[in-house]
Design an enzyme around this catalytic site. Structure first.
Site, PDB file in Angstrom:
ATOM      1  N   HIS A 104     114.159  58.429  36.742  1.00  0.00           N
ATOM      2  CA  HIS A 104     114.128  57.105  37.352  1.00  0.00           C
ATOM      3  C   HIS A 104     114.579  57.062  38.788  1.00  0.00           C
ATOM      4  O   HIS A 104     114.560  56.002  39.414  1.00  0.00           O
ATOM      5  CB  HIS A 104     115.034  56.158  36.554  1.00  0.00           C
ATOM      6  CG  HIS A 104     114.511  55.872  35.195  1.00  0.00           C
ATOM      7  ND1 HIS A 104     113.749  54.762  34.921  1.00  0.00           N
ATOM      8  CD2 HIS A 104     114.601  56.548  34.046  1.00  0.00           C
ATOM      9  CE1 HIS A 104     113.415  54.779  33.642  1.00  0.00           C
ATOM     10  NE2 HIS A 104     113.914  55.846  33.091  1.00  0.00           N
ATOM     11  N   ARG A 105     114.960  58.215  39.320  1.00  0.00           N
ATOM     12  CA  ARG A 105     115.563  58.155  40.646  1.00  0.00           C
ATOM     13  C   ARG A 105     114.624  57.539  41.672  1.00  0.00           C
ATOM     14  O   ARG A 105     115.050  56.758  42.522  1.00  0.00           O
ATOM     15  CB  ARG A 105     115.973  59.561  41.084  1.00  0.00           C
ATOM     16  CG  ARG A 105     117.126  59.517  42.051  1.00  0.00           C
ATOM     17  CD  ARG A 105     117.752  60.869  42.235  1.00  0.00           C
ATOM     18  NE  ARG A 105     118.895  61.096  41.401  1.00  0.00           N
ATOM     19  CZ  ARG A 105     119.027  62.136  40.579  1.00  0.00           C
ATOM     20  NH1 ARG A 105     118.101  63.034  40.488  1.00  0.00           N
ATOM     21  NH2 ARG A 105     120.115  62.282  39.862  1.00  0.00           N
ATOM     22  N   ALA A 106     113.359  57.907  41.590  1.00  0.00           N
ATOM     23  CA  ALA A 106     112.396  57.404  42.577  1.00  0.00           C
ATOM     24  C   ALA A 106     112.363  55.880  42.588  1.00  0.00           C
ATOM     25  O   ALA A 106     112.303  55.259  43.658  1.00  0.00           O
ATOM     26  CB  ALA A 106     111.016  57.973  42.287  1.00  0.00           C
TER      27      ALA A 106
END
Lengths: 697, 362
Positions: B283-285
């Site tokens: 989910h970092r993006a």
């Protein structure tokens, strides 16, 4: 340590299995802990830290630095055990973190330097294992922790105590903790002993659903900007959850499990092919903890089903067929006990009898030894870079037969051919699975521990100080004076860094049956190896021999994009200058080893074995054998892939006056290489083979 | 002692808009996670990093604090400042300092990065004192890491960990310490010399690729300005000072505005959709893209984040995160696809179509 604020456990979106895995461990600290595997950015660390917010309160001995359990005399530290009556208080269980870079002295504890310097006494300064007693110990990136630290952890986890014998200290103290670890399987495997230590295991990944992703992002943002509504709502939910866990803990002692369910547990474990009996025990604990959480006094088949889903992912060696565990006959669902007596804080769900969910298909990648299976079709070729009309065909040979551009051929079937191992002398190496660590002799690499030696070239100042500290007063040092060091105090830093390997492909580009296929396959294997190389700092090089010479078409690189560029066009055709090829490969490897003596090279030759061009005036075949001899003597690991048809491999082919068979097998023997006859080219097979060889070395 | 070198003005850098924007956005919110600049030599990478620090220049710190804590942000205090604040019971004394670029050399060892025992204190007085390393010096500054692909993995790990958490936690060599470490991370690399592990790539917030300019006029301008600078830096500085000041003010205002700018749910869905389409891991993006879009909205003095903002920064966020085979598609093409899909899904007010990713005025 200033507060970073922890994300509330109940605000985590989804991830029910993960939350359950952590909750059962909070309810029963003897369950064995949890391993959380997932790709980057899947929220593993966030969830574990969030656990810290719902841990229960427990009884501790007042003033004990290890927070001994007043109700368990057997597990007490020496000081508490000596007391008759122990003063009791309550304290909240907490999360103790062990960072990846922690050094051994901080983990097990050591000498209190200040006390030694100031008063000349040797006093124990507790480390992380001491802080972890009766708490949760969180290991981030557990697959990257240095071996020495892992050993200390395994020891403590198994025995429940930490024994320190170093720097004049001799101490044993209790070290019972709930072990929680996170890891990204793409970064490397976990040692089997450590893997087995974890009671339960959960695999997580990011969400593929738009709403869930958006929700995750929104909650994270609300948390970051300390939105008061967010905080109020979820902090309350967390408090409720902590209360549930405390109640479950209190009720755990009264939970029982029917014999028929116990049988079901063991049957499930047998079906899954687990090693040993730990899985059974963990499932017992887990099923009962679940029952306690769900406010029941007897475990049900639903509890057992859930327990299996938690306890088996890292242990099952056989996939279980999808069948629902059949509830046994003696109705153990006691009708007198209503399912739920407490308001559900919203995160502990009543699961339906579930199929134990085991390894997902993706997990095939994670198992050590099998390695990654390269794609069956080579990746579609990117268009050649503008202006990069590589004239790899600038061999301007008069002999050029087929010539032409490389076309990616669809690669053929998946018949497994056994690897033929010829006599090989293999050096014993202390390689720990895939991590091939070497104790570096230069100053590169991570400082993992110290040792006394003479002479010391890389001073470990902290260890040296600890060695010198107790003697200062004896050596006549007064307060504020410089330290009095003796030569014997000096300690050497022991560093670790990953050793990379260099895989050199030597490919026969001459005109013959399947030349194009050979090229296509080799290229596919190179690219897939490079993808895998990210984990290990490996490099790959490629040399093609055809016509009258050998050319290094790919200098050692770890870059996929460079490889794709350089290998975009590879011409085939011409005669077979195998000796040139072997010599070039040998030189390339020697050069690389000269630059890095710790390098582990692997040479892979792909050919059908009919050398007909010599470097000098001699016989091509004999030249090849001579070079092979050198390669063997230098103990360079090698693999010879024979692409001649097996029917012909041992039959003489009228190319030589004295009718010799194809050279590959003989060369392999002379090199001390592994030999692999491969008729139908398969990148899959070759890729797997290469990985097997690398892992085993 | 190093001489105080005058830095080339940020606004005097010609071209390289994506790189400049990525630095500005990080200055507005370092939580974006820094920027990885990939490219050949001589493309103003380190010049831009230094120029940024010089641009942001003055900052207020707690007097005497080793890390340079911000007296107006007591939540972020280091342990010593916190203790002092409690003892004093009121605000702490202030001082000013200039923001600077802290460099991490390629052969840095872990103890130099993370901090270690104060050698001198130990040997001369026998005191065990912690001496901060590069991470300590980098707090509230720019941390410039050249050739990040040549660093030892575990050092990059430590770096990126600190960048993500804003704290450096030290548990080694007898110390158990944590101190704040919020910095603007700028890493550079030459892709021909090898790639960075995907796990590490993912931790850099943004990524931009830079190449030398092929437009002859621009090249002439660059060379010309550079020559003038070499001959008389003071004059060039003076010439650009108004532009520098304007940019400085704009960034300062954006920093104040940024935390309050709303990211609507519809926009978050578009982001989620994009991530799924591009098959990113984890989910970092999504988080980074939302923050970057928000920083851009702040920079443009918008009250709320909209799809245009997302579109403008999306490429920088996904550049280093998506698989090779999707590298070809243009970001605006993808964005339009996603927006259309979202409109169909929700049947609500369609989020506006993006004609093309419009350029940002820097």
């Amino acid at each position: 340590m200033h507060s970073r604020g922890t994300f509330p456990f109940s605000a985590i979106v989804g991830q029910e299995d993960l939350k359950l895995a952590l909750c059962v461990n909070a309810v029963d600290p003897l369950l064995g802990g949890a391993l959380i595997r997932g790709e980057r950015g899947s929220g593993k660390t966030t969830v574990v830290r969030a656990l810290g917010g719902i841990l229960p309160i427990q009884r501790v001995v007042v003033g004990c630095r290890y927070r001994c359990d007043p109700d368990d005399r057997g597990a007490m530290c020496a000081a508490c055990a000596a007391l008759g009556q122990v003063p009791v208080a309550t304290e909240r269980m907490r999360l103790v973190e062990l960072p990846v870079s922690a050094t051994l002295d901080r983990v097990v504890g050591g000498i209190d330097i200040e006390a030694a310097l100031r008063h000349g006494v040797t006093r124990f300064s507790p480390g992380i294992l001491a802080a972890a007693n009766r708490n949760v110990l969180y290991l981030d990136e557990v697959n990257l922790i240095s071996d020495g630290v892992v050993d200390a952890l395994l020891d403590a986890a198994a025995s429940g105590v930490n024994t320190v014998e170093r720097e004049g200290i001799s101490v044993t103290h209790p070290a019972r903790f709930v072990l929680v670890g996170t890891m990204n399987p793409q970064e490397g495997e976990l040692r089997p002993q450590l893997l087995d230590r974890f009671g339960v295991c959960v695999d997580v990944r990011g969400f593929a659903d738009v709403e869930q992703r958006a929700e995750v992002a929104e909650r994270e943002a609300a948390f970051r900007r300390r939105d008061p509504g967010f905080a109020a709502r979820y902090e309350q939910a967390d408090r409720d959850m902590a209360v549930s866990i405390e109640a479950a803990r209190a009720g755990l002692g009264g939970v029982s499990i029917a014999p028929a369910l116990a049988r079901m547990i063991s049957q499930t474990c047998v079906d899954a092919g687990v090693a040993g009996h730990r899985a059974d025990v963990v499932m017992h604990h887990a099923a009962m903890a679940l029952a306690a959480l769900r406010s029941r006094r007897r475990a049900t088949s639903a509890d057992v089903g859930d327990a299996a889903a938690l306890a088996l992912p890292h242990r099952a060696r056989r996939p279980i067929e999808r069948r629902v565990p059949v509830p046994p006959q003696d109705g153990q669902n006691d009708p007198a006990e209503p399912p739920q007596t407490r308001p559900d804080p919203g995160n502990i769900e009543m699961h339906q009898p579930r199929v134990p969910r085991l390894c997902s298909p993706d997990d095939a990648k994670d198992r050590s030894g099998d390695g990654t299976a390269p794609p069956a079709d080579a990746a579609p070729q990117p268009p050649p870079e503008g202006g990069d009309a590589k004239d790899s065909g600038a061999h301007g040979d008069a002999d050029t037969g087929e010539g032409g551009r490389l076309v990616t051929a669809a690669l053929a079937g998946k018949v497994e051919v056994p690897l033929v191992e010829l006599r090989r002398t293999r050096r014993a190496r202390a390689a720990s699975g895939k991590r091939m660590l070497s104790q570096a002799t230069d100053h590169r690499g991570r400082y993992v521990r110290s040792r006394a030696q003479d002479p010391v070239t890389d001073v470990a100042l902290d260890a040296t100080l600890r060695a010198a500290a107790p003697h200062q007063i004896g050596r006549g040092r007064g307060p504020g004076e410089p330290l009095r060091l003796h030569r014997d105090d000096l300690r050497q830093k022991v560093r670790e860094h990953k050793v990379g390997s260099l895989v050199v492909f030597l490919v026969d580009g001459s005109a013959s049956m399947g030349a194009r296929e050979r090229m296509a396959m080799t290229k596919a294997v190179i690219l897939s190896l490079l993808h895998d190389a990210y984990v290990r700092r490996d490099r790959v090089a490629a040399i093609v021999f055809r016509g009258r010479s050998a050319q290094t078409v790919l200098e050692p690189t770890s870059s996929v994009s460079v490889a794709q560029r350089q290998l975009a066009e590879l011409a085939v055709g011409g005669s077979t200058p195998m000796a040139h090829g072997l010599w070039s490969a040998y030189q390339l490897i020697r050069r690389a080893q000269h630059l890095d003596p710790t390098l582990r090279p692997l040479l892979i030759m792909v050919s059908d074995g009919y050398p007909n061009v010599a470097m000098s005036d001699g016989d091509p075949y004999r030249e090849c054998m001579d070079i092979a001899e050198r390669i063997g003597r230098d103990r360079i690991d090698a693999l010879v892939v024979d692409s001649a048809r097996p029917a012909l491999a041992d039959v003489a082919v009228p190319m030589y006056e004295d009718l010799r068979p194809a050279a590959c097998r003989a060369l392999a023997e002379r090199m001390g290489a592994a030999y692999f006859p491969m008729t139908r080219m398969s990148a899959n097979q070759l890729g797997r083979l290469v990985i097997r060889l690398r892992v085993r070395r | 002692m190093t001489l105080e070198r005058r830095a080339y003005p940020f606004t005097a850098i010609i071209g390289q808009e994506p790189m400049k924007l990525s630095l500005i956005l990080n200055a507005i919110n370092p939580g974006i996670g820094g920027v990885l600049i990939r490219g050949e030599r001589g493309t103003a990478k380190s010049t831009a990093a230094r120029a940024l620090a010089a641009l942001l220049a003055e900052q207020v710190v707690v007097e005497g604090c080793e890390y340079g804590c911000d007296p107006d942000q007591p939540d972020g205090f280091c342990d010593q400042c916190r203790a002092r604040a409690e003892a004093v019971g009121g605000p702490l004394p202030r001082a000013t300092r200039r923001m600077r670029v802290v460099e991490l050399p390629v052969n840095a060892s872990e103890d130099r990065v993370v901090g270690t025992i104060d050698l001198e204190a130990a040997l001369t007085t026998g005191a065990k004192r912690f001496e901060g390393g590069v991470l300590g010096a980098a707090h509230r500054n720019v941390l410039y890491v050249d050739e990040v692909n040549l660093l030892d993995d575990h050092i990059v790990d430590v770096l990126l960990d600190a960048a993500a958490m804003g704290v450096n936690v030290v548990e080694r060599e007898g110390f158990s310490i944590a101190h704040p470490a919020r910095f603007i991370l700028v890493g550079t690399m030459n892709p021909d010399e090898g790639d960075l592990r995907p796990q590490l790539l993912d931790r850099f917030g943004l990524c931009v690729d830079v190449t030398g300019m092929t437009d002859v006029d621009s090249r002439v301008d660059i060379a010309d300005l550079r020559t003038r600078w070499d001959r008389d830096p003071a004059a060039v500085s003076l010439e650009f000072e108004p532009r520098e000041e304007a940019l400085r003010t704009r960034i300062r205002d954006a920093i104040k505005r940024c935390p309050d700018i709303e990211v609507p749910r519809a926009v978050r869905r578009v982001i989620a959709h994009l991530s799924i389409l591009l098959e990113v891991d984890g989910h970092r993006a999504d988080l980074v893209l939302a923050r970057a879009a928000q920083a851009l909205a702040a920079y443009e003095a918008a009250g709320v984040v909209d799809v245009q903002h997302v579109g403008a920064v999306a490429k920088m966020v996904y550049e280093h995160r998506r698989p090779e085979r999707l590298a070809g598609e243009s970001m605006s093409g993808l964005m339009n696809r996603v927006i259309a899909a979202e409109a169909r899904r929700t049947h609500g007010t369609p989020v506006q179509q993006l004609p093309a990713l419009r350029p940002i005025n820097i």
